[in-house]
Motif scaffolding. Structure first.
Motif, PDB file in Angstrom:
ATOM      1  N   ASP A  11       0.762  -1.261  -0.195  1.00 35.62           N
ATOM      2  CA  ASP A  11       0.112   0.011   0.318  1.00 35.62           C
ATOM      3  C   ASP A  11       0.796   1.413  -0.007  1.00 35.62           C
ATOM      4  N   TRP A  12       1.299   1.651  -1.122  1.00 32.83           N
ATOM      5  CA  TRP A  12       2.317   3.004  -1.385  1.00 32.83           C
ATOM      6  C   TRP A  12       1.772   4.314  -0.725  1.00 32.83           C
ATOM      7  N   ALA A  13       0.476   4.406  -0.916  1.00 30.46           N
ATOM      8  CA  ALA A  13      -0.377   5.558  -0.346  1.00 30.46           C
ATOM      9  C   ALA A  13      -0.139   5.726   1.120  1.00 30.46           C
ATOM     10  N   ALA A  14      -0.403   4.506   1.777  1.00 37.02           N
ATOM     11  CA  ALA A  14      -0.147   4.463   3.305  1.00 37.02           C
ATOM     12  C   ALA A  14       1.315   4.703   3.518  1.00 37.02           C
ATOM     13  N   ILE A  15       2.053   3.878   2.829  1.00 31.90           N
ATOM     14  CA  ILE A  15       3.676   4.029   3.086  1.00 31.90           C
ATOM     15  C   ILE A  15       4.021   5.656   3.051  1.00 31.90           C
ATOM     16  N   ALA A  16       3.690   6.305   1.856  1.00 29.66           N
ATOM     17  CA  ALA A  16       3.898   7.538   1.763  1.00 29.66           C
ATOM     18  C   ALA A  16       3.300   8.623   2.755  1.00 29.66           C
ATOM     19  N   GLY A  17       2.109   8.222   3.269  1.00 28.27           N
ATOM     20  CA  GLY A  17       1.482   8.917   4.243  1.00 28.27           C
ATOM     21  C   GLY A  17       2.242   8.883   5.528  1.00 28.27           C
ATOM     22  N   GLN A  18       2.826   7.363   6.113  1.00 26.86           N
ATOM     23  CA  GLN A  18       3.715   7.373   7.089  1.00 26.86           C
ATOM     24  C   GLN A  18       5.147   7.968   7.205  1.00 26.86           C
ATOM     25  N   MET A  19       5.566   8.159   6.081  1.00 25.23           N
ATOM     26  CA  MET A  19       6.826   8.802   5.672  1.00 25.23           C
ATOM     27  C   MET A  19       6.706  10.202   5.918  1.00 25.23           C
ATOM     28  N   ASP A  20       5.389  10.586   5.465  1.00 19.77           N
ATOM     29  CA  ASP A  20       5.409  12.092   5.745  1.00 19.77           C
ATOM     30  C   ASP A  20       5.186  12.410   7.080  1.00 19.77           C
ATOM     31  N   SER A  21       4.391  11.685   7.610  1.00 17.64           N
ATOM     32  CA  SER A  21       4.171  11.975   9.120  1.00 17.64           C
ATOM     33  C   SER A  21       5.258  11.528  10.117  1.00 17.64           C
ATOM     34  N   GLU A  22       5.730  10.472   9.926  1.00 19.16           N
ATOM     35  CA  GLU A  22       6.822  10.048  11.100  1.00 19.16           C
ATOM     36  C   GLU A  22       8.044  10.044  10.399  1.00 19.16           C
ATOM     37  N   HIS A  85       9.503   3.149  -6.443  1.00 20.50           N
ATOM     38  CA  HIS A  85       8.305   3.566  -5.901  1.00 20.50           C
ATOM     39  C   HIS A  85       8.568   4.703  -4.993  1.00 20.50           C
ATOM     40  N   LEU A  86       9.844   4.792  -4.722  1.00 22.26           N
ATOM     41  CA  LEU A  86      10.315   5.770  -3.528  1.00 22.26           C
ATOM     42  C   LEU A  86      10.768   7.196  -4.213  1.00 22.26           C
ATOM     43  N   ALA A  87      11.097   6.934  -5.396  1.00 28.58           N
ATOM     44  CA  ALA A  87      11.488   8.220  -6.186  1.00 28.58           C
ATOM     45  C   ALA A  87      10.333   9.467  -6.280  1.00 28.58           C
ATOM     46  N   PRO A  88       9.207   8.989  -6.517  1.00 25.38           N
ATOM     47  CA  PRO A  88       8.142  10.020  -6.417  1.00 25.38           C
ATOM     48  C   PRO A  88       8.132  10.885  -5.279  1.00 25.38           C
ATOM     49  N   ILE A  89       8.146  10.159  -4.161  1.00 24.28           N
ATOM     50  CA  ILE A  89       8.057  10.558  -2.821  1.00 24.28           C
ATOM     51  C   ILE A  89       8.798  11.840  -2.578  1.00 24.28           C
ATOM     52  N   ALA A  90      10.319  11.081  -3.248  1.00 27.20           N
ATOM     53  CA  ALA A  90      11.710  11.882  -2.913  1.00 27.20           C
ATOM     54  C   ALA A  90      11.442  13.241  -3.525  1.00 27.20           C
ATOM     55  N   ASN A  91      10.869  13.248  -4.790  1.00 28.71           N
ATOM     56  CA  ASN A  91      10.514  14.285  -5.494  1.00 28.71           C
ATOM     57  C   ASN A  91       9.574  15.439  -4.861  1.00 28.71           C
ATOM     58  N   TYR A 103      14.750  13.539  -8.717  1.00 29.87           N
ATOM     59  CA  TYR A 103      15.709  12.164  -8.704  1.00 29.87           C
ATOM     60  C   TYR A 103      14.909  11.772 -10.067  1.00 29.87           C
ATOM     61  N   PRO A 104      15.776  10.896 -10.751  1.00 28.03           N
ATOM     62  CA  PRO A 104      15.275   9.982 -11.954  1.00 28.03           C
ATOM     63  C   PRO A 104      14.379   8.895 -11.725  1.00 28.03           C
ATOM     64  N   GLU A 142      26.441  11.587   2.981  1.00 23.75           N
ATOM     65  CA  GLU A 142      27.905  12.266   2.316  1.00 23.75           C
ATOM     66  C   GLU A 142      27.632  12.272   0.825  1.00 23.75           C
ATOM     67  N   GLY A 143      28.248  13.423   0.140  1.00 25.37           N
ATOM     68  CA  GLY A 143      28.174  13.325  -1.220  1.00 25.37           C
ATOM     69  C   GLY A 143      27.001  14.223  -1.686  1.00 25.37           C
ATOM     70  N   GLU A 144      27.271  14.516  -3.178  1.00 21.86           N
ATOM     71  CA  GLU A 144      26.333  15.501  -3.731  1.00 21.86           C
ATOM     72  C   GLU A 144      24.930  15.008  -4.187  1.00 21.86           C
ATOM     73  N   HIS A 145      24.976  13.707  -4.417  1.00 22.12           N
ATOM     74  CA  HIS A 145      23.524  12.977  -4.737  1.00 22.12           C
ATOM     75  C   HIS A 145      23.337  12.037  -3.655  1.00 22.12           C
ATOM     76  N   VAL A 146      22.496  12.646  -2.729  1.00 23.60           N
ATOM     77  CA  VAL A 146      22.101  11.766  -1.549  1.00 23.60           C
ATOM     78  C   VAL A 146      20.589  11.331  -1.699  1.00 23.60           C
ATOM     79  N   PHE A 147      20.102   9.974  -1.542  1.00 24.53           N
ATOM     80  CA  PHE A 147      18.747   9.847  -1.742  1.00 24.53           C
ATOM     81  C   PHE A 147      18.190   9.695  -0.154  1.00 24.53           C
ATOM     82  N   PRO A 148      17.055  10.489  -0.240  1.00 29.27           N
ATOM     83  CA  PRO A 148      16.593  10.658   1.212  1.00 29.27           C
ATOM     84  C   PRO A 148      15.727   9.455   2.175  1.00 29.27           C
TER      85      PRO A 148
END
Length: 234
Positions: A11-22, A85-91, A103-104, A142-148
């Motif tokens: 459930d990626w909508a729920a995962i995104a919501g949890q990442m946003d809140s917690e 799945h995570l790149a859209p959340i990161a963007n 992020y590509p 560390e680094g210029e390109h860090v995935f969040p």
């Protein structure tokens, strides 16, 4: 079932919501028992793993086993599928923070940016903590390109294989005390966690909060864990 299908069914909508809140989202039972066993057995028997004592890194007590080359399956497939799945959340996070970087869509394109920036040192690793061992608060930023975001997993049974050894996160908000969080991981569970920063909405819009993670002192037994990173270090 291939990893891409396993992850697509989450459930990626729920995962995104949890990442946003917690700043984290627990994925119970993501790894099957045979996968957990196979990964744990790599410690001490895989020449592709580089041994790094945590004490030599000033990160606590215990041992890391870093994947030096291409990740083995199913980790390589999971890394690729998780990223997509995570790149859209990161963007979306970067957009909320008015950060221009995007992020590509594909992991290989992001890793190419890493290589061009001199980020070629792998970060994904297994960890083994025995009695009185611990992993200090840290973040891989560390680094210029860090995935969040990154993925962690537990490869030993809490309460049976070991006691103590809780996975801990802290979140520092401006002008506030740090907020501690304990993730209730069981053997085979994974979690997506914020790597170092995430956006938080306040009364005047979004602002950055800083995060670190750690493993508390193991009281008995042996704790085996996994950290899967999407970027490499300089």
């Amino acid at each position: 079932m291939p990893p891409s299908t396993e992850l697509k069914n989450l459930d990626w909508a729920a995962i995104a919501g949890q990442m946003d809140s917690e700043g984290y989202a627990v994925l119970p039972g993501l790894l099957a028992p045979e996968q957990v066993h196979a990964l744990a057995q790599r410690i001490g028997g895989d020449a592709a793993l580089r041994h790094e004592p945590l004490s030599s890194l000033d990160l606590g007590r215990g041992d890391l086993y870093v994947f030096q080359s291409d990740l083995p399956d199913p980790l390589a497939a999971w890394r690729k599928a998780f990223y997509e799945h995570l790149a859209p959340i990161a963007n979306r996070w970067n957009e909320a923070l008015d950060a221009a970087y995007r992020y590509p869509a594909l992991l290989e394109e992001f890793l190419q940016r890493n290589r061009e920036a001199g980020q070629t040192r792998p970060l994904s690793h297994l960890s083994r903590l025995g009695e009185s061992d611990y992993m200090a608060l840290h973040r891989q930023s560390e680094g210029e390109h860090v995935f969040p975001m990154q993925v962690v997993a537990l490869l030993a049974a809490a309460g049976t294989d070991f006691t103590g050894g809780e996975f801990v996160m802290t979140e520092q908000r401006p002008r506030m005390q740090s907020r501690p969080m304990v993730l209730p991981l069981q053997r085979g569970d994974a979690a997506v966690i914020a790597t170092a920063q995430r956006p938080l909405k306040g009364s005047k819009g979004y602002y950055r909060v800083n995060l670190k993670h750690a493993v508390s002192r193991v009281r008995s037994g042996q704790r085996i864990g996994l950290e899967l990173s999407f970027h490499d270090a300089p």
